[in-house]
Design a protein around this motif. Structure first.
Motif, short mmCIF file in Angstrom:
data_model
loop_
_atom_site.label_atom_id
_atom_site.label_comp_id
_atom_site.label_asym_id
_atom_site.label_seq_id
_atom_site.Cartn_x
_atom_site.Cartn_y
_atom_site.Cartn_z
N SER A 80 1.03 -1.28 -0.36
CA SER A 80 0.01 0.07 0.04
C SER A 80 0.90 1.47 0.13
O SER A 80 0.87 1.93 -0.59
N LYS A 81 1.91 1.13 1.14
CA LYS A 81 3.26 2.15 1.01
C LYS A 81 3.43 1.93 -0.69
O LYS A 81 3.49 3.24 -1.43
N LYS A 82 3.74 1.48 -1.37
CA LYS A 82 4.12 1.60 -2.94
C LYS A 82 3.18 2.32 -3.90
O LYS A 82 3.80 2.99 -4.60
N ARG A 83 1.91 1.81 -3.74
CA ARG A 83 1.24 2.07 -4.42
C ARG A 83 0.68 3.86 -4.06
O ARG A 83 0.45 4.34 -4.75
N PHE A 84 0.30 4.01 -2.61
CA PHE A 84 0.31 5.66 -2.24
C PHE A 84 1.69 6.66 -2.87
O PHE A 84 1.43 7.39 -3.28
N GLU A 85 2.66 6.24 -3.30
CA GLU A 85 4.32 6.50 -3.34
C GLU A 85 3.34 7.02 -5.24
O GLU A 85 3.92 7.27 -5.59
N ARG A 86 3.44 5.59 -5.35
CA ARG A 86 3.50 5.62 -7.39
C ARG A 86 1.81 6.65 -8.03
O ARG A 86 2.35 7.20 -8.56
N TRP A 140 0.53 8.74 -6.69
CA TRP A 140 1.13 10.65 -5.29
C TRP A 140 1.83 11.10 -6.93
O TRP A 140 1.40 11.92 -7.36
N ARG A 141 2.65 10.33 -7.19
CA ARG A 141 3.60 10.89 -7.98
C ARG A 141 2.76 10.62 -9.20
O ARG A 141 2.67 11.81 -10.39
N GLU A 142 2.29 10.15 -9.71
CA GLU A 142 1.29 10.39 -11.22
C GLU A 142 0.60 11.97 -11.18
O GLU A 142 0.19 11.95 -11.77
N ALA A 143 -0.32 11.67 -9.82
CA ALA A 143 -1.22 12.83 -9.99
C ALA A 143 0.07 14.09 -9.42
O ALA A 143 -0.60 15.15 -10.25
N GLU A 144 0.77 14.13 -9.47
CA GLU A 144 1.86 15.61 -9.17
C GLU A 144 1.99 15.46 -10.77
O GLU A 144 1.80 16.53 -11.18
N ARG A 145 2.06 14.43 -11.55
CA ARG A 145 2.69 15.42 -12.78
C ARG A 145 1.45 15.51 -13.75
O ARG A 145 1.40 16.42 -14.24
N ALA A 146 0.33 14.73 -13.32
CA ALA A 146 -0.83 14.87 -13.87
C ALA A 146 -1.68 17.20 -13.42
O ALA A 146 -1.85 17.22 -14.22
N ALA A 147 -1.12 16.94 -12.22
CA ALA A 147 -1.31 18.63 -11.68
C ALA A 147 -0.74 19.56 -12.33
O ALA A 147 -0.72 20.66 -13.16
N GLN A 148 1.25 19.21 -12.68
CA GLN A 148 1.52 20.02 -13.23
C GLN A 148 1.12 19.82 -15.03
O GLN A 148 1.76 21.33 -15.97
N TYR A 149 0.40 18.75 -15.90
CA TYR A 149 0.11 18.70 -17.09
C TYR A 149 -0.62 19.56 -17.06
O TYR A 149 -0.62 20.14 -18.27
N ALA A 150 -1.57 19.25 -16.28
CA ALA A 150 -2.93 20.76 -16.82
C ALA A 150 -2.50 22.19 -16.94
O ALA A 150 -2.50 22.71 -17.36
N GLU A 151 -1.86 22.68 -15.65
CA GLU A 151 -0.91 23.71 -15.25
C GLU A 151 -0.61 24.43 -16.76
O GLU A 151 -0.54 25.37 -16.68
N LYS A 152 0.21 22.98 -17.03
CA LYS A 152 1.50 23.72 -18.29
C LYS A 152 0.22 23.98 -19.79
O LYS A 152 0.62 24.54 -20.02
#
Length: 586
Positions: free
Chosen positions: A137-143, A145-157
């Motif tokens: 569950s920890k690794k999934r959460f880490e993965r 969360w990184r995907e969510a950060e990349r998606a947020a950065q792509y939306a802002e861009k």
């Protein structure tokens, strides 16, 4: 202090320690087994040693068996046999109380330890499984969360891109929002798994494993206590039989102190004295005046000389030392022919006047040679005769007395059988349905003949015993005959015997001893004994006894470890010799 608190992180140490304790129990069991084998072999060797040197039943009538030193040695062998029995008892008790019990207990402890170790392993596996879920569950959460950060950065861009359409911006924002939502769910799941793992870990280290470790500690302590009991039994088993072993050793000491050298000398004298008188002095024969062939009362021709003392017992060797006499016929010069004797008390013949020494040697050779030859024949084995005249007087009297006693016992048996047949015949005649009286005729005749034969032998040995100087007790008996009605008629009074009656199938003669022999008496005791231990007497032929009880000894130990005793009320039976202190009458 307990293992669960102090050794919560020493699982491998606890596992190794408990296994080492079980190995120690196994090692001790093997040690005791080898000890029992040593005891059994020792007892077996002691029994074989006692059996090897113990006298055989056929040899118990030898003269040496009556010596106190010989009896003491037999007592020592019997005590050693009892001592071997105690060593066997030690081995048996050690095997039963230590080896078998500890082996059974060891199997139970092994199974219990195995159960506790399986519980610890299962708890460890559960904790590891929970940790794996947490890590996943920890690794999934880490993965996520990184995907969510990349998606947020792509939306802002995308939103800042002037070339991007409105639809592309909305799509990027929706994707970033979805990734953020998934990441939030993974975060919540990770938090839940973390909380679960922490709870499981706390329960594992503060509850499950301490409980298991405490159980293993209790098991190990019980194992140590049981092993300590086995150590104590190792000594207690031997201490339990030490009193009896002490009695065996006391019996050996008693056997040594019972040796009476003076009594042994008297026994040897009683067994072997011949009753002969010592030979008298020889008379001087004056060969210078001719050969005086007349002998005085003290010469060899008198009853005091060895040859006349022998009488019929010429087979008895009178030489004190078993060596050949130096006086042999070859010691004298040979002569071709004997010289003519001179007149009695007259001067020697002129033929021999010149050689007086030769004449004397010739005469000595005539006188001594036959006597030496006769003494040589004594070295040969004597001819055994029925009246034992080949034995010295004293030994002859003893043998005749012994033979007479045997005939008396055999005659008593025949008389009892004769009386029994007479009673049986009376019963058959009164009740024919029980049997035919004529069927007993042959037995009655045979018994009567045996009685007459034994009476004749008894009279014969009584006569010989009287001649030998012994006391011949003439038995008194009554003669009965069966009439036609089966009743007894007295043909002769007590103390008289009619030799004129002839036994046949219709008439039988029965004899019975007088009042001194009619009532069977109990065997006279040969000693007394005091019980040292209680004995149940459950086996057939044995008799029970209580500690401190005093009994009469009827029959001594024959080498089998049992003694026959009698109570005051007449009850008889056998008891273990080592269970009582025995004092024999002298």
């Amino acid at each position: 202090m307990d293992w669960g608190t102090e050794l919560w992180d020493q699982y491998e140490i606890i596992e190794k320690h408990t296994q080492s304790g079980l190995d120690l129990v196994e090692k001790y069991v093997k040690f005791v087994k080898e000890r029992t084998e040593i005891e059994q072999n020792y007892a077996k060797q002691l029994r074989n040693l006692s059996k090897k040197y113990n006298v055989k039943r056929s040899s118990k009538d030898e003269p040496d068996c009556r010596l106190s030193s010989y009896q003491a040695f037999l007592d020592i062998l019997n005590e050693m046999n009892d001592y071997a029995g105690q060593r066997e008892l030690i081995a048996e008790n050690m095997m039963m109380n230590i080896c078998i019990d500890l082996t059974k207990y060891l199997q139970e402890v092994k199974q219990e330890r195995k159960t506790y170790l399986m519980e610890a392993k299962k708890a460890q596996q559960n904790l590891e499984s929970t940790y794996k879920q947490l890590d996943s569950s920890k690794k999934r959460f880490e993965r996520e969360w990184r995907e969510a950060e990349r998606a947020a950065q792509y939306a802002e861009k995308t939103d800042q891109d002037i070339n991007a359409t409105k639809a592309d911006v909305e799509k990027a924002k929706q994707q970033a929002h979805m990734r953020a939502h998934v990441a939030e769910e993974c975060k919540n799941d990770y938090a839940a798994q973390l909380q679960k793992y922490n709870k499981e870990q706390q329960h594992f280290y503060f509850s499950d494993m301490p409980l298991i470790f405490n159980k293993l500690q209790d098991l190990d302590e019980r194992r140590v206590r049981r092993l300590a009991q086995g150590y104590n039994l190792f000594s207690d088993t031997e201490k339990h039989v030490m009193p009896i072993i002490g009695k065996c050793l006391e019996g050996i000491t008693k056997a040594g102190t019972s040796v009476n050298e003076r009594n042994d000398s008297m026994v040897l004298i009683e067994q072997n004295k011949s009753g002969f008188e010592r030979p008298g002095d020889l008379d001087f024969e004056d060969f210078s005046q001719g050969i005086n062939r007349a002998s005085s009362d003290t010469s060899l021709s008198t009853p005091k000389g060895p040859m006349d003392l022998l009488g019929k017992n010429r087979g008895k060797n009178f030489w004190l030392f078993n060596k050949k006499s130096k006086l042999t016929p070859s010691s004298f010069p040979p002569f071709s022919s004997p010289p003519a004797p001179s007149p009695a008390n007259g001067p020697p013949s002129p033929k021999f006047g010149r050689d007086t020494l030769s004449y004397c040697l010739k005469e000595i050779n005539k006188t001594v040679k036959p006597r030496i030859s006769s003494f040589r024949t004594l070295r040969r084995s004597p001819t055994v005769t029925e009246d034992f005249t080949h034995l010295p007087p004293e030994q002859r009297r003893k043998r005749l007395q012994h033979k007479r006693d045997e005939i008396v016992k055999e005659l008593q048996k025949e008389v009892d059988q004769s009386e029994a047949l007479g009673k049986m015949k009376d019963v058959y005649e009164k009740n024919p349905q029980m049997g035919d009286p004529a069927s007993l005729a042959s037995q009655i005749t045979q018994t009567t003949q045996n009685i007459e034969r034994l009476r004749a032998e008894l009279n014969k040995y009584e006569t010989w015993l009287t001649e030998a100087g012994g006391r011949g007790d003439i038995l008194r008996y009554r003669t009965h005959a069966l009439n036609n009605n089966g009743s007894h008629d007295i043909n002769s009074p007590d103390g008289a015997h009619s030799d004129e009656s002839t036994p046949d199938t219709s008439q039988a003669i029965y004899a019975e001893f007088d009042d001194d022999f009619e009532d069977e008496e109990l065997a006279a005791p040969i000693g007394t004994c005091i019980a040292m231990y209680n004995f149940p007497g459950a086996s057939e032929g044995t008799i029970s006894m209580q500690e401190g009880e005093e009994l009469e000894v009827v029959e001594g130990d024959k080498g089998d470890g049992w003694t026959r005793v009698r109570r005051n009320n007449g009850d008889e039976g056998y008891i273990p010799t080592s269970y009582a202190t025995i004092t024999l009458f002298k």
